[in-house]
Enzyme design. Structure first.
Site, PDB file in Angstrom:
ATOM      1  N   GLY A  12       0.828  -1.204   0.000  1.00 23.94           N
ATOM      2  CA  GLY A  12       0.000   0.000   0.000  1.00 23.94           C
ATOM      3  C   GLY A  12       0.855   1.244   0.000  1.00 23.94           C
ATOM      4  O   GLY A  12       1.809   1.338   0.761  1.00 23.94           O
ATOM      5  N   ASP A 143       0.632   2.248   8.690  1.00 24.49           N
ATOM      6  CA  ASP A 143       0.153   1.594   9.910  1.00 24.49           C
ATOM      7  C   ASP A 143       1.089   1.791  11.099  1.00 24.49           C
ATOM      8  O   ASP A 143       0.710   1.507  12.228  1.00 24.49           O
ATOM      9  CB  ASP A 143      -0.054   0.096   9.657  1.00 24.49           C
ATOM     10  CG  ASP A 143      -1.178  -0.153   8.683  1.00 24.49           C
ATOM     11  OD1 ASP A 143      -2.191   0.565   8.769  1.00 24.49           O
ATOM     12  OD2 ASP A 143      -1.051  -1.038   7.825  1.00 24.49           O
ATOM     13  N   ARG A 191      -6.159  -2.249  10.544  1.00 26.93           N
ATOM     14  CA  ARG A 191      -6.860  -3.531  10.673  1.00 26.93           C
ATOM     15  C   ARG A 191      -6.407  -4.264  11.938  1.00 26.93           C
ATOM     16  O   ARG A 191      -7.200  -4.944  12.580  1.00 26.93           O
ATOM     17  CB  ARG A 191      -6.607  -4.375   9.413  1.00 26.93           C
ATOM     18  CG  ARG A 191      -7.553  -5.531   9.230  1.00 26.93           C
ATOM     19  CD  ARG A 191      -7.737  -5.921   7.773  1.00 26.93           C
ATOM     20  NE  ARG A 191      -8.775  -5.118   7.153  1.00 26.93           N
ATOM     21  CZ  ARG A 191     -10.074  -5.444   7.177  1.00 26.93           C
ATOM     22  NH1 ARG A 191     -10.486  -6.546   7.761  1.00 26.93           N
ATOM     23  NH2 ARG A 191     -10.957  -4.669   6.587  1.00 26.93           N
ATOM     24  N   LEU A 297      -8.274   8.387   0.910  1.00 28.23           N
ATOM     25  CA  LEU A 297      -8.049   9.833   1.065  1.00 28.23           C
ATOM     26  C   LEU A 297      -7.006  10.094   2.149  1.00 28.23           C
ATOM     27  O   LEU A 297      -6.186  10.993   2.021  1.00 28.23           O
ATOM     28  CB  LEU A 297      -9.344  10.573   1.411  1.00 28.23           C
ATOM     29  CG  LEU A 297     -10.541  10.465   0.466  1.00 28.23           C
ATOM     30  CD1 LEU A 297     -11.579  11.524   0.808  1.00 28.23           C
ATOM     31  CD2 LEU A 297     -10.151  10.561  -0.999  1.00 28.23           C
ATOM     32  N   GLN A 298      -7.057   9.320   3.246  1.00 28.36           N
ATOM     33  CA  GLN A 298      -6.148   9.576   4.366  1.00 28.36           C
ATOM     34  C   GLN A 298      -4.700   9.281   4.028  1.00 28.36           C
ATOM     35  O   GLN A 298      -3.805  10.008   4.417  1.00 28.36           O
ATOM     36  CB  GLN A 298      -6.576   8.766   5.595  1.00 28.36           C
ATOM     37  CG  GLN A 298      -6.372   7.271   5.512  1.00 28.36           C
ATOM     38  CD  GLN A 298      -7.209   6.493   6.519  1.00 28.36           C
ATOM     39  OE1 GLN A 298      -6.931   6.478   7.698  1.00 28.36           O
ATOM     40  NE2 GLN A 298      -8.259   5.848   6.028  1.00 28.36           N
ATOM     41  N   ARG A 299      -4.450   8.222   3.278  1.00 29.69           N
ATOM     42  CA  ARG A 299      -3.047   7.857   3.043  1.00 29.69           C
ATOM     43  C   ARG A 299      -2.485   8.547   1.801  1.00 29.69           C
ATOM     44  O   ARG A 299      -1.294   8.438   1.511  1.00 29.69           O
ATOM     45  CB  ARG A 299      -2.878   6.342   2.969  1.00 29.69           C
ATOM     46  CG  ARG A 299      -3.371   5.692   1.701  1.00 29.69           C
ATOM     47  CD  ARG A 299      -3.164   4.183   1.745  1.00 29.69           C
ATOM     48  NE  ARG A 299      -3.215   3.633   0.394  1.00 29.69           N
ATOM     49  CZ  ARG A 299      -3.292   2.355   0.077  1.00 29.69           C
ATOM     50  NH1 ARG A 299      -3.311   1.451   1.045  1.00 29.69           N
ATOM     51  NH2 ARG A 299      -3.335   1.955  -1.169  1.00 29.69           N
TER      52      ARG A 299
END
Lengths: 419, 419
Positions: A12, A143, A191, A297-299
């Site tokens: 990601g 994360d 997660r 949107l956040q990352r």
């Protein structure tokens, strides 16, 4: 003779992974007496398997500066795990063959824990094959769950985005609550760990401040305690802001987001935990609510990236090249924190073999006794990571993000077929 | 003798409604020879009904500057309609009584179409009661659906947020698409009109650029055409970005977001259209997807507010006071566009009676023949509205937003009871 280098983005992407890429690029270009060219893999390690190599010498100085302020993976990333076991041996051999064909002696792999494991295996495999590659990891994950490094590039910017977004939406709902919406729920990534949700706690100064509830994967979701707290906030503060990690689970260990909802055709409904919580509040308390799911949107929110985060992302990329040139191998540069106030840090490194397959949850002393808020210790940790606004440049009201159509160098080997 | 003034915020708030408030505040303070003090209603018009009046003289210059850059409604807003009909007469009389008790001769009402109607009735009612109030509207709505004014304060900033967020998330999914997520769906506000969704089109330069699909409430949702287009984008561009208005409907006129999904307990599932579209894509095409619902985040995103929008919001607040002092009544200041390139505009005004209960959908020539994209004419309209980055100031990594605990002036009348 000088060897070339290969850089790949993995897993990601983040709003600052390209800053790390540019750290590597600039350091290689500045050491042209020691390293030949730098190839970037198109779509990460798949670019090595498919022999799709982007020669970064095609980039102008302006383009490199533009890539540095662009979110996402400029060269493409991938979700493709190279694990252990004989079924993966052919893939490792193929990668080493491609590296050999292009005279590549350095491998920089920009990713999370799994990628560091792959980088470690490349070092071992290439040595065993008699073509030793210097393999260096570059940490990356929103994360923030990599061990050893004080923080991970990508996380500080997500933390800043989540803190600001929670504050802004809370000001909105607070002004509507007397006669309309009383509860606002923001679902954020995470997660397995609650680092991102925890960052919403940065905006809280006194009890009445939002967020009134943070939900962490590190704590079992307790429906009754949750509903009690929502009701308490609405009665005492007029409204309730909730920030939830996507990965919260009930006492049976099941994700709340997989509560087994089905639509009218009997199909399983997939998706967020925010609407599940909203419905629970609707049923048990009857409050009017709104919910948001920030997802990518956040990352990808490079427009409000953290100064600390962008600086460290670039520095770690540069340091990876410095480590390679200093004769190190199979290691990953990390950030070491020297002090919280003032925030001081320096770079160091750890062996790749120690990084892989570890996870770093929020420490117990970062979550308070209620299980719904962070502690002052957590605040001291998080605060330095969101300092500074690393604004991109704008043209015509929009950020100058790079959208460059790269061409790959000519292939020298037969096409790869996954066996 | 100088009369006092009353200002109230109404309906859903925006990231720049406080800029309009500060336009009114500054103009009143600068005309202290003509107007006494300015009271702001706590929670909008409810503040007049409950006689909860905030004297703005308690604010320092620094606090006013801070409010000007704060999203949400600093004094509180409300969803509370004052309609026509004898059952509302007592409320209008109560408001006039409160105004009379506090020597208020000017009413500035900052809201959308319904609020302009209320402001119009206050003018009529007060005149009939022998205590004539000068009643001026100040336009506000993120939906951009007010008639006459070229654009509405609040919209330009949402447009900028949606355009940037769509670009950022698209860069993310584009870099993952080879081996992972191929479709990204962003749900934005717009129950009746597609102005907000249309603004995502600002980032498209060539066909391959995102967004590949925009869904407008002005067009009936055609499942087959939609799926065909998703498949086309994935096949030709590698990924597909979709921006959908919350209010899209099928050919029977039903909202897609109310498809009647139920959870495993048989409860109706409430919420977004994005997960409904995601599930459709999953079933018909099998692509891996991600979806986001920006909800309040979009209309509260003061951190990336448009320069044009914040400037106009403030100017309209100031102009409302100027209109009142020039002897006008029952009117609303508007923005008139003089030219697209270069963007030039001036202020004018229209009678309140002409504003109410009208809606302005996207003109037909702003949506292209496919029904999934905007036209160059729409682009020419939208582009000036997102120019400039009106960044707030920051302290310690977070925006300096106002969180002021206001006190209300002493009540002079008996408590109000809704009959």
């Amino acid at each position: 003779m000088k060897k070339n280098a290969f850089y790949a983005q993995s897993g990601g992407v983040t709003s600052v992974i390209n800053a790390s890429a540019c750290g590597v690029i600039d350091a290689v270009l500045n050491n042209s007496d020691k390293i030949g060219t730098l190839y970037a893999g198109r779509n990460g390690i798949l670019g090595a398997l498919h022999e799709e190599l982007i020669d970064v010498r095609q980039l102008s100085t302006e383009q490199i500066a533009q890539i540095r302020q662009t979110p996402g993976g400029a060269f493409g990333s991938c979700r493709f795990k190279l694990k252990s076991g004989p079924q993966y041996d052919a893939m490792y051999r193929r990668i080493i063959d491609v590296f050999k064909a292009h005279d590549i002696g350095y491998f920089f792999y920009n990713g999370g824990g799994d990628s560091q494991d792959t980088a470690d295996k490349i070092a071992t495999f290439s040595r065993d094959m008699g073509y030793p590659i210097v393999s260096i990891g570059v940490p990356k994950t929103i994360d923030n769950d990599l061990p050893f490094t004080d923080s991970c590039p990508g996380f500080g910017s997500v933390a800043k985005y989540v803190a600001i977004s929670t504050l802004e939406a809370s000001l909105d709902v607070a002004s509507m609550a007397e006669s309309s919406t009383k509860v606002f729920i923001l679902e954020v990534m995470g997660r397995h760990t609650g680092w991102i949700a925890a960052s919403a706690g940065l905006i809280k100064q006194v009890d009445a401040d939002p967020p009134h509830i943070i939900l962490f994967p590190e704590r079992v979701f307790d429906e009754q305690a949750f509903c009690d707290r929502v009701a308490y906030a609405v009665k005492n503060y007029g409204y309730c802001t909730i920030v939830t990690s996507e990965g919260i689970r009930n006492s049976e260990g099941a994700f709340l987001s997989e509560r087994g909802t089905t639509d009218s055709f009997g199909h399983k409904q997939l998706g967020g935990v925010a609407p599940v919580l909203a419905q629970l509040i609707q049923e048990k308390l009857g409050y009017k609510y709104h919910w948001a799911v920030s997802d990518y949107l956040q990352r990808a929110a490079r427009h409000i990236a953290s100064g600390t985060d962008t600086e460290q992302a670039y520095a770690l990329g540069q340091h990876a090249v410095a480590l390679a040139l200093s004769g190190k191998n199979a290691c990953m540069p990390i950030v070491v924190r020297d002090s919280d106030k003032p925030y001081r840090w320096h770079l160091s490194d750890v062996p790749l073999s120690t990084v892989a397959n570890q996870e770093r949850p929020l420490p117990d002393n970062y979550i308070d006794d209620t299980g719904f808020a962070i502690t002052p210790a957590c605040l001291d940790y998080l605060s330095p990571l969101i300092q500074g606004e690393a604004y991109p440049t704008y043209t015509n009201g929009l950020p100058n993000y790079a959208r460059i159509p790269f061409t790959c160098v000519e292939a020298k080997l037969p096409k790869w077929k996954q066996s």
